[in-house]
Design an enzyme around this catalytic site. Sequence first.
Site, PDB file in Angstrom:
ATOM      1  N   LEU A  97       0.898  -1.154   0.000  1.00 45.98           N
ATOM      2  CA  LEU A  97       0.000   0.000   0.000  1.00 45.98           C
ATOM      3  C   LEU A  97       0.930   1.196   0.000  1.00 45.98           C
ATOM      4  O   LEU A  97       1.912   1.212   0.750  1.00 45.98           O
ATOM      5  CB  LEU A  97      -0.860   0.037   1.268  1.00 45.98           C
ATOM      6  CG  LEU A  97      -2.092  -0.840   1.334  1.00 45.98           C
ATOM      7  CD1 LEU A  97      -2.716  -0.766   2.721  1.00 45.98           C
ATOM      8  CD2 LEU A  97      -3.111  -0.439   0.285  1.00 45.98           C
ATOM      9  N   ASP A  98       0.645   2.197  -0.816  1.00 51.54           N
ATOM     10  CA  ASP A  98       1.542   3.346  -0.816  1.00 51.54           C
ATOM     11  C   ASP A  98       1.474   4.082   0.521  1.00 51.54           C
ATOM     12  O   ASP A  98       0.589   3.835   1.342  1.00 51.54           O
ATOM     13  CB  ASP A  98       1.283   4.262  -2.011  1.00 51.54           C
ATOM     14  CG  ASP A  98      -0.091   4.897  -2.008  1.00 51.54           C
ATOM     15  OD1 ASP A  98      -0.528   5.411  -0.967  1.00 51.54           O
ATOM     16  OD2 ASP A  98      -0.730   4.906  -3.069  1.00 51.54           O
ATOM     17  N   LYS A  99       2.408   4.956   0.738  1.00 52.50           N
ATOM     18  CA  LYS A  99       2.540   5.675   2.013  1.00 52.50           C
ATOM     19  C   LYS A  99       1.245   6.399   2.397  1.00 52.50           C
ATOM     20  O   LYS A  99       0.893   6.480   3.570  1.00 52.50           O
ATOM     21  CB  LYS A  99       3.700   6.667   1.889  1.00 52.50           C
ATOM     22  CG  LYS A  99       3.984   7.467   3.114  1.00 52.50           C
ATOM     23  CD  LYS A  99       5.167   8.394   2.875  1.00 52.50           C
ATOM     24  CE  LYS A  99       5.400   9.285   4.067  1.00 52.50           C
ATOM     25  NZ  LYS A  99       6.485  10.233   3.838  1.00 52.50           N
TER      26      LYS A  99
ATOM     27  N   SER B  30      -1.831   5.537   1.646  1.00 49.98           N
ATOM     28  CA  SER B  30      -2.994   4.659   1.755  1.00 49.98           C
ATOM     29  C   SER B  30      -2.997   3.949   3.102  1.00 49.98           C
ATOM     30  O   SER B  30      -1.966   3.818   3.751  1.00 49.98           O
ATOM     31  CB  SER B  30      -2.987   3.639   0.620  1.00 49.98           C
ATOM     32  OG  SER B  30      -3.071   4.295  -0.620  1.00 49.98           O
TER      33      SER B  30
END
Length: 187
Positions: free
Chosen positions: A45-47, A49
Amino acid sequence: MSKFKYYIFNKPFGVLCQFTKEMPNHITLKDYLDLASDIYPIGRLDKDSEGLLLLTNDNKYKHNILSPDSYKTKSYWVQVDGQITENAIADLINGVKIKLKKNYYHTQKCTAHIIDGPVVWERIPPVRVRKSIPTSWLSITISEGKNRQVRKMCAAVGFPVLRLIRYEINGILLDDLPIGDFKEFFL
């Protein structure tokens, strides 16, 4: 007893999906999880999210979840800037063109619908709110996992993402696991 371990983690906003700090100010999984050194995240998950992250030392299971040929579902609650329209939802469902590196990609069909805001934890820092522009929520389920795909899909239909929370991967649900907590699950 199985040598394989499986964990669910409710990833907070601002946390990198890695155990190594590349910069001293990075917040990583190591700040939340004290697990065996052979346990790694399944995907990312990106930072920016939040939500469900699976971790394991079972490489076969990891490959099964991540393989583009397996079509495993991933579901998200998405808060967008503006009042999303049924036309935008229809476009999302049918697939949209997004940019991946230097090329364009047409996303596969997905499921999407407008929802009332889900009952979730408060985000720190809070989502920016503009009095003159409403926000709305949708639920979207995809069976692929391109880099920042849901964010790019929503932007492609004119509704930038303010908040993105993954709540399901292949039938495994986040349920009521508190933000920043983890628990073991069994296959």
